[in-house]
Design a protein around this motif. Structure first.
Motif, PDB file in Angstrom:
ATOM      1  N   VAL A  48       0.476  36.646 -71.849  1.00  0.00           N
ATOM      2  CA  VAL A  48      -0.816  37.179 -71.457  1.00  0.00           C
ATOM      3  C   VAL A  48      -0.608  37.971 -70.178  1.00  0.00           C
ATOM      4  N   ALA A  49      -1.378  39.030 -70.002  1.00  0.00           N
ATOM      5  CA  ALA A  49      -1.273  39.836 -68.787  1.00  0.00           C
ATOM      6  C   ALA A  49      -2.657  40.138 -68.231  1.00  0.00           C
ATOM      7  N   TYR A  50      -2.707  40.158 -66.907  1.00  0.00           N
ATOM      8  CA  TYR A  50      -3.954  40.433 -66.188  1.00  0.00           C
ATOM      9  C   TYR A  50      -3.712  41.566 -65.215  1.00  0.00           C
ATOM     10  N   LEU A  51      -4.777  42.256 -64.845  1.00  0.00           N
ATOM     11  CA  LEU A  51      -4.640  43.385 -63.931  1.00  0.00           C
ATOM     12  C   LEU A  51      -6.020  43.850 -63.483  1.00  0.00           C
ATOM     13  N   THR A  52      -5.999  44.787 -62.558  1.00  0.00           N
ATOM     14  CA  THR A  52      -7.235  45.397 -62.081  1.00  0.00           C
ATOM     15  C   THR A  52      -7.178  46.887 -62.398  1.00  0.00           C
TER      16      THR A  52
END
Ligand SMILES: [Cu+2]
Length: 152
Positions: A42-46
């Motif tokens: 899973v990847a998260y970012l802004t």
């Protein structure tokens, strides 16, 4: 004194005090490496949309995973479930956070083992704009990932 401290913290948080760059800018990327043999990261970012137009992320391509999907976590019958999203729209001038419990990127079917410390390269294909590329580093996750079930 208080004011000076606030400014200093602000600069540290932004890592640079220069004006925001134009276009769609992706910051604060991080991810969790697949747990066990799940092959799912899973990847998260802004995402900052520093333009005067709404922009859609139409699709995401990963260098290390065969399949990259945009997901959102929704509550259904008291359980957190994930479902695929066609795209994500970032309104002109707005910032969108992809974070645990909300919208996130699901990376599946790795071409090679991905573990803590591995860095992937993500390509974001946009509506009416050139694609944007951002690196994402994976970390170890101790807890199992949330229940995964597509609801179409
Ligand atoms: Cu997901």
């Amino acid at each position: 004194m208080t004011g000076r401290i606030a400014i200093a913290l602000c600069c540290a948080a932004l890592s640079a005090c220069s004006p925001a760059p134009d276009g769609l800018v992706i910051t604060h990327t991080y991810g969790f490496a697949p747990v066990g043999t799940s092959g799912m990261a899973v990847a998260y970012l802004t995402v900052h949309n520093n333009t005067g137009q709404d922009i859609r992320i139409e699709s995401v391509h990963s260098k290390l995973f065969a399949n990259a999907e945009i997901h959102e976590t929704v509550m259904q019958d008291g359980h957190a479930r994930m479902r695929a999203m066609e795209n994500i729209e970032i309104r002109a001038g707005e910032t969108l956070e992809l974070e645990p419990g909300g919208v996130h990127l699901m990376l599946m079917q790795p071409h090679e083992p991905v573990t803590a410390g591995t860095v992937d390269t993500l390509t974001f294909n946009l509506s009416q704009h050139d694609a944007v590329i951002a690196p994402v580093e994976f970390f170890a996750r101790n807890a199992p990932p949330p229940m995964h079930e597509d609801i179409h």
